[in-house]
Design a protein around this motif. Structure first.
Motif, short mmCIF file in Angstrom:
data_model
loop_
_atom_site.label_atom_id
_atom_site.label_comp_id
_atom_site.label_asym_id
_atom_site.label_seq_id
_atom_site.Cartn_x
_atom_site.Cartn_y
_atom_site.Cartn_z
N HIS A 108 -92.00 53.25 20.63
CA HIS A 108 -91.63 54.23 21.66
C HIS A 108 -91.79 53.64 23.07
O HIS A 108 -91.00 53.94 23.97
CB HIS A 108 -92.48 55.50 21.53
N HIS A 109 -92.80 52.79 23.23
CA HIS A 109 -93.04 52.23 24.56
C HIS A 109 -92.20 50.99 24.85
O HIS A 109 -92.37 50.37 25.89
CB HIS A 109 -94.54 51.96 24.74
N SER A 110 -91.32 50.63 23.93
CA SER A 110 -90.48 49.46 24.18
C SER A 110 -89.26 49.83 25.05
O SER A 110 -88.46 48.98 25.39
CB SER A 110 -90.00 48.85 22.86
N VAL A 111 -89.16 51.11 25.43
CA VAL A 111 -88.06 51.55 26.30
C VAL A 111 -88.26 50.93 27.69
O VAL A 111 -89.34 51.06 28.26
CB VAL A 111 -88.05 53.09 26.44
N GLN A 112 -87.23 50.26 28.21
CA GLN A 112 -87.37 49.67 29.53
C GLN A 112 -86.54 50.38 30.59
O GLN A 112 -86.84 50.32 31.77
CB GLN A 112 -87.00 48.18 29.48
N GLU A 113 -85.47 51.05 30.16
CA GLU A 113 -84.71 51.92 31.07
C GLU A 113 -84.75 53.30 30.44
O GLU A 113 -84.31 53.48 29.32
CB GLU A 113 -83.26 51.44 31.22
N MET A 114 -85.27 54.27 31.20
CA MET A 114 -85.55 55.57 30.61
C MET A 114 -84.37 56.53 30.68
O MET A 114 -83.68 56.61 31.70
CB MET A 114 -86.76 56.16 31.37
N GLY A 115 -84.15 57.25 29.60
CA GLY A 115 -83.13 58.30 29.55
C GLY A 115 -83.49 59.26 28.42
O GLY A 115 -84.34 58.94 27.58
N PHE A 116 -82.85 60.43 28.39
CA PHE A 116 -83.31 61.51 27.50
C PHE A 116 -83.46 61.11 26.03
O PHE A 116 -84.39 61.53 25.34
CB PHE A 116 -82.38 62.73 27.62
N ALA A 117 -82.51 60.27 25.53
CA ALA A 117 -82.52 59.96 24.10
C ALA A 117 -83.73 59.12 23.70
O ALA A 117 -84.06 59.00 22.51
CB ALA A 117 -81.23 59.25 23.69
N ALA A 118 -84.42 58.55 24.70
CA ALA A 118 -85.61 57.74 24.40
C ALA A 118 -86.69 58.57 23.73
O ALA A 118 -87.59 58.03 23.09
CB ALA A 118 -86.15 57.11 25.69
N GLN A 119 -86.60 59.88 23.86
CA GLN A 119 -87.57 60.74 23.19
C GLN A 119 -87.66 60.41 21.70
O GLN A 119 -88.72 60.48 21.10
CB GLN A 119 -87.18 62.22 23.34
N PHE A 120 -86.52 60.09 21.12
CA PHE A 120 -86.50 59.89 19.67
C PHE A 120 -86.68 58.44 19.24
O PHE A 120 -86.62 58.14 18.05
CB PHE A 120 -85.23 60.47 19.06
N ARG A 121 -86.88 57.53 20.22
CA ARG A 121 -87.19 56.16 19.81
C ARG A 121 -88.67 56.10 19.40
O ARG A 121 -89.55 55.97 20.24
CB ARG A 121 -86.93 55.15 20.93
N PHE A 122 -88.94 56.28 18.15
CA PHE A 122 -90.31 56.09 17.66
C PHE A 122 -90.25 55.70 16.20
O PHE A 122 -89.25 55.96 15.51
CB PHE A 122 -91.18 57.35 17.88
N HIS A 123 -91.31 55.06 15.73
CA HIS A 123 -91.36 54.60 14.35
C HIS A 123 -91.50 55.80 13.41
O HIS A 123 -92.22 56.74 13.72
CB HIS A 123 -92.56 53.66 14.19
N PHE A 124 -90.81 55.77 12.27
CA PHE A 124 -90.85 56.95 11.38
C PHE A 124 -92.26 57.28 10.92
O PHE A 124 -92.56 58.43 10.58
CB PHE A 124 -89.91 56.77 10.17
N MET A 125 -93.17 56.28 10.93
CA MET A 125 -94.55 56.57 10.53
C MET A 125 -95.22 57.58 11.48
O MET A 125 -96.14 58.29 11.07
CB MET A 125 -95.38 55.28 10.49
#
Ligand SMILES: [Zn+2]
Ligand SMILES: [Zn+2]
Length: 293
Positions: free
Chosen positions: A150-167
Motif C-alpha cells: 500500500h505504501h509503494s504508491v508514489q503518485e497519489m490518486g483515489f484508486a490507490a485505496q485498493f492497492r494493498f496485499h490480499f493478506m
C-alpha cells in the motif's frame, strides 16, 4: 468432516460467482458493483475538476496497477476468495466452540436496537479495530512487509485505496470477526457502512486538498491521509502517523495525528521505494520472500 469444509469452499465459490454475475446484470440500489463504479467516477471527476497537484496526470504513475487492485481486492478476493476462506473459518470457529458446549458467543444483544443505531455501533467498533490493526501493520516487521504494498504508491490518486496485499483483508477481517460476532448484529444493511467507508477511502487518497473543516477531527480526509504516506517520518512518530481508516478521531484521541503543513507535494513511499516491484505479481510475492524487500 473435511468433506464438509471442502463443500463450504465450493459452495462459496459457486455462490459468489453467481452473485457476481447477477450483480453485474441487475443494477439496483443494493448493488456493490454499481456503487463502486459510481463512487469511483464521482471521485475521479472531482480529481479532474479540483486537483490539488495540478501537474499530476489523471492517469498518474501506478493508475492502471491500482485499477487492477480495485478489481482484485474488491471482487476477486474480497467477495469470492475471502468468503470461501472465511466461511470455513467461521465453521471451524463454531466447531471449536462446540467442543466446549458453546453454541454462540453473543455476549451483548443489539438486535433490539433500531437499525441505524446498530449500523453506527458496528461502524465505530470496526473502524476502531481497523485503526489498531493498521498500527500493527506498521509496527510488526513481518506485517509491514505486507503493508508496504500500500505504501509503494508514489503518485497519489483515489484508486490507490485498493492497492494493498490480499493478506491485509485476512488480517483486518479476522480481527473484526470475534468482537462483532460477540455483539450479535442481525442487520443486513451492511452495504451502507461498506459504501460509506469506500467513499471516504477514495477521497482520502484522491488528488484533492480537502479537510472538511472541523469534521476533519472526526473523519479522515485527503489532507491528513497524505501524511500517512510520507516517506520521511518525524522523530516523534517513528512507525508513522494518521492511522485512521474512515475516522480520524482515534488519531486525535491517542495522539497519533500529524499534519505539520500542507502536504500535497511531499515525497511518498518508504526508504528504498525506488527499488520496490511495481507490478501486481511481484508485489504479491514480495512479502513471502526472505531478505530486505
Ligand atoms: Zn499504512
Ligand atoms: Zn493509504
Amino acid at each position: 468432516m473435511f468433506e464438509r469444509y471442502f463443500k463450504i469452499i465450493l459452495d462459496s465459490f459457486s455462490g459468489y460467482y453467481h452473485y457476481l454475475v447477477s450483480e453485474i446484470s441487475n443494477p439496483s440500489w443494493g448493488n456493490y458493483f454499481y456503487w463502486l463504479l459510481a463512487l469511483s467516477f464521482l471521485v475521479l471527476a472531482l480529481e479532474i475538476i479540483l486537483p490539488c497537484r495540478r501537474g499530476q496526470k489523471i492517469f498518474r504513475k501506478g493508475f492502471w496497477l491500482d485499477a487492477f487492485y480495485v478489481f482484485f481486492n474488491f471482487f476477486l478476493f474480497s467477495l469470492i476468495g475471502y468468503n470461501a476462506i472465511s466461511n470455513v473459518g467461521v465453521e471451524l470457529f463454531n466447531d471449536f466452540l462446540g467442543l466446549f458446549g458453546i453454541e454462540n458467543i453473543i455476549a451483548f444483544e443489539v438486535q433490539s436496537f433500531p437499525a441505524w443505531l446498530q449500523l453506527l455501533i458496528m461502524f465505530v467498533i470496526s473502524d476502531f479495530i481497523q485503526w489498531n490493526v493498521h498500527i500493527q501493520l506498521h509496527k510488526q516487521p513481518w506485517l509491514w512487509k505486507f503493508h508496504k504494498v500500500h505504501h509503494s504508491v508514489q503518485e497519489m490518486g483515489f484508486a490507490a485505496q485498493f492497492r494493498f496485499h490480499f493478506m491485509e483483508t485476512i488480517f483486518y477481517k479476522s480481527a473484526q470477526y470475534i468482537p462483532l460476532a460477540m455483539i450479535g448484529f442481525g442487520i443486513e444493511q451492511f452495504i451502507v457502512v461498506h459504501m460509506f467507508a469506500l467513499f471516504v477511502g477514495h477521497l482520502n487518497h484522491a488528488n484533492l486538498s480537502w479537510d472538511y473543516g472541523f469534521l476533519g477531527y472526526i473523519f479522515n480526509n485527503p489532507k491528513m491521509h497524505i501524511w500517512h504516506h510520507a516517506k520521511a517520518l518525524p522523530e516523534k512518530h517513528p512507525y508513522g502517523m494518521n492511522f485512521g481508516l474512515t475516522l480520524s478521531l482515534w488519531d486525535y484521541l491517542f495522539k497519533t495525528a500529524y499534519i505539520p503543513k500542507e502536504g500535497k507535494d511531499i515525497e511518498l513511499g518508504f526508504d528504498g521505494v525506488e527499488n520496490y516491484p511495481q507490478d501486481f505479481l511481484a508485489q504479491t510475492k514480495a512479502p513471502f520472500k526472505r531478505g530486505k524487500i
